[in-house]
Design an enzyme around this catalytic site. Structure first.
Site, short mmCIF file in Angstrom:
data_model
loop_
_atom_site.label_atom_id
_atom_site.label_comp_id
_atom_site.label_asym_id
_atom_site.label_seq_id
_atom_site.Cartn_x
_atom_site.Cartn_y
_atom_site.Cartn_z
N GLU A 170 4.62 -6.89 -44.76
CA GLU A 170 5.99 -6.34 -44.77
C GLU A 170 6.07 -4.97 -44.11
O GLU A 170 6.59 -4.01 -44.70
CB GLU A 170 6.52 -6.27 -46.21
CG GLU A 170 6.68 -7.64 -46.85
CD GLU A 170 7.39 -7.64 -48.19
OE1 GLU A 170 7.65 -6.57 -48.76
OE2 GLU A 170 7.71 -8.75 -48.67
N GLU A 289 5.28 -15.49 -49.19
CA GLU A 289 5.79 -15.02 -50.50
C GLU A 289 7.12 -15.69 -50.74
O GLU A 289 8.05 -15.53 -49.95
CB GLU A 289 5.97 -13.49 -50.52
CG GLU A 289 4.68 -12.72 -50.54
CD GLU A 289 4.88 -11.22 -50.73
OE1 GLU A 289 5.82 -10.81 -51.44
OE2 GLU A 289 4.07 -10.47 -50.15
O1 AHR Z 1 5.05 -9.91 -54.57
C1 AHR Z 1 5.52 -8.64 -54.90
C2 AHR Z 1 5.83 -7.79 -53.70
O2 AHR Z 1 6.94 -8.30 -53.02
C3 AHR Z 1 4.76 -7.73 -52.64
O3 AHR Z 1 3.84 -6.72 -52.89
C4 AHR Z 1 5.53 -7.41 -51.40
O4 AHR Z 1 4.93 -7.95 -50.25
C5 AHR Z 1 6.92 -7.96 -51.65
O5 AHR Z 1 7.89 -7.03 -51.39
#
Ligand code: AHR
Length: 481
Positions: A170, A289
């Protein structure tokens, strides 16, 4: 309400890596999550056996590690060698103390014991391309070279052979340690990728896409990254968490349709760059994610900073959340031709299907089962479906189908339909089948249990009743169940 489904054709083989998850050094995911020396079920390395017993049935292909936002401040060299000499560092991503008692070797060997493949991230926040390549040398180096020899000194002779690597996390997010502009990230990722593939051409690389679809940089970020990195990367990442902060259930249940929009949009950007270069190689998507995440933040809990571990984001899932995660899984399956990797984020204690009590038991949450059954029965060939289903309009979208479905033909000849009924009414489902089958069974999630019952089956047709606001799996098999 009535609905009809018919199989239209085959879409693509389902990549086993769609059934992956994520462990970050965040909250209690690692410390008192997967790792708790002294716990009654801990193995010789200090990893909890009760947690492993809940992870195993999920049949995970990969676990992404060590972050997440944590990755962008992580110095991997802190986490190797004798544990008593490892430093405690402040983790600026989650305002906790990182004791470095679990590091690269501990994680990789835990994965080996569980027979799950690791997906490792390299730090492109505070980290340099050189440190990324050194990590690769430590993990996969087969010659006698400095970092490969350090691994041997630390007790591990054979290279780990880790195939899948993430180039940062990210990096467009202002919350990220050492966030970058698209141009800055793309140049660093490109040079890191080149070196990593020179050192180990067998690896595959995932470049960071935007952090989520509503980011102002969504689309333009990916375009810049692909312009610079196309020849050196294999996948671009997508992330998405859904909330119901507005207490608007019809909208919450429809949100996974936006996940599909983002898959289509990023695929189009990849294809545009492919055409511009006249390349014959596709860039695929790594949805590394995805989940529902909002209950904890809504509750406004702020545990004190600088503790180890710091118990944050311990999401308590309710009975609606698995409908949303189930529909997210369906969205991934409906795009199995393009999405090759997907990680349910995360796995233990932090926005997770598995929760632990320090020193006490481990338990599952409602979102555990839709993932488990998809992982168990959603392997084979993803199918395309034609449906006749009533629709509704919600606050942000019109034409939302009351029934969300994805289907996979199993390697054993079974047909497996994953069904989310978004309606407050039951749905009478007629399913047209391409041939005759021996048996059909409907498994429905009820709280923390799956209830299975046979359903009516005629040659070429099955009938079932999907309860209001429910997640179910309809399984039609050639042999008696
Ligand atoms: O999964 C929790 C967080 O969410 C991670 O660290 C990040 O990549 C995302 O913003």
């Amino acid at each position: 309400m009535r609905a009809r489904l018919r199989i239209n054709g085959s879409l693509a083989p389902v990549d086993d890596r769609l059934y992956s998850s994520f462990i970050e050094h965040m909250g209690r995911a690692v410390y008192t999550g997967i790792y708790e020396p002294g716990h009654p079920t801990a193995d010789a390395e200090g990893f909890r056996g009760d947690v492993a017993d809940l992870i195993r049935p999920l049949r995970l292909s990969h676990i992404r590690y060590p972050g997440g936002n944590f990755l962008s401040g992580y110095q991997w060299k802190d986490g190797i060698g004798p544990k008593e000499r490892r430093p405690v560092r402040p983790d600026l991503a989650w305002f906790a103390l990182e004791p470095n008692q679990v590091g690269t070797d501990e994680f990789l060997q835990w994965c080996e014991r569980l027979e799950i493949q690791p997906m490792l991230g390299v730090n492109l926040g505070t980290g340099t391309p050189r440190e990324a390549v050194e990590l690769l040398e430590y993990v996969n180096g087969s010659h006698s070279s400095y970092w490969a020899d350090r691994r041997r000194e630390n007790g591990r002779e054979a290279p780990y052979g880790v195939k899948l690597w993430c180039l940062g996390n990210e990096m467009d997010g202002p919350w990220q340690i050492c966030a970058k502009t698209a141009e800055e990230y793309a140049r660093t990722a490109c040079e890191t990728a080149k070196m990593m593939k020179w050192l180990d051409p067998s690896i595959e690389l995932v470049a960071c896409g935007s952090s989520f679809r509503a980011m102002p940089s969504f689309g333009s970020w990916e375009k810049t990254v692909l312009e610079h990195c196309y020849p050196y990367i294999d996948y671009i990442s997508l992330h998405q968490y859904y909330t119901n902060e507005e207490d608007d259930l019809p909208s919450f249940l429809a949100k996974p349709l936006e996940m599909e929009d983002s898959i289509r949009e990023i695929s189009a950007i990849c294809d545009q760059e492919k055409a511009a270069r006249g390349s014959s190689r596709d860039i695929h998507l790594s949805f590394d994610e995805w989940n529902v995440w909002y209950h904890y933040q809504k509750a406004g809990i702020f545990p004190p900073k600088w503790t180890v571990p710091r118990p944050i984001e311990e999401e308590n899932y309710d009975d609606v959340d698995p409908l949303v995660t189930g529909a997210m899984m369906n969205a991934l399956l409906r795009h199995a031709d393009r999405v090759k990797i997907a990680c349910l984020a995360q796995l233990v204690n932090v926005i997770a299907p598995i929760m632990t009590e320090p020193g006490g038991p481990a338990r599952i949450q409602t979102i555990y089962y839709p993932f488990l059954l998809a992982s168990r029965f959603g392997r084979g060939t993803a199918l395309t479906l034609e449906s006749e289903v009533p629709h509704y309009d919600c606050a942000f979208r019109s034409n939302v189908p009351y029934l969300d479905c994805a289907a996979v033909e199993g390697r054993d000849g079974s047909m497996n339909f994953f069904l989310v009924n978004r309606s407050e009414e039951p749905v009478e489902l007629s399913l047209e089948l391409p041939r005759s089958y021996a048996a059909a069974e409907l498994s429905t999630l009820r709280g923390l249990r799956i209830v299975s019952e046979p359903c009516a089956l005629r040659p070429g047709q099955s009938e079932s009743l999907l309860p209001p606001r429910s997640w179910s799996m309809l399984r039609v098999v050639p042999q008696p169940l």
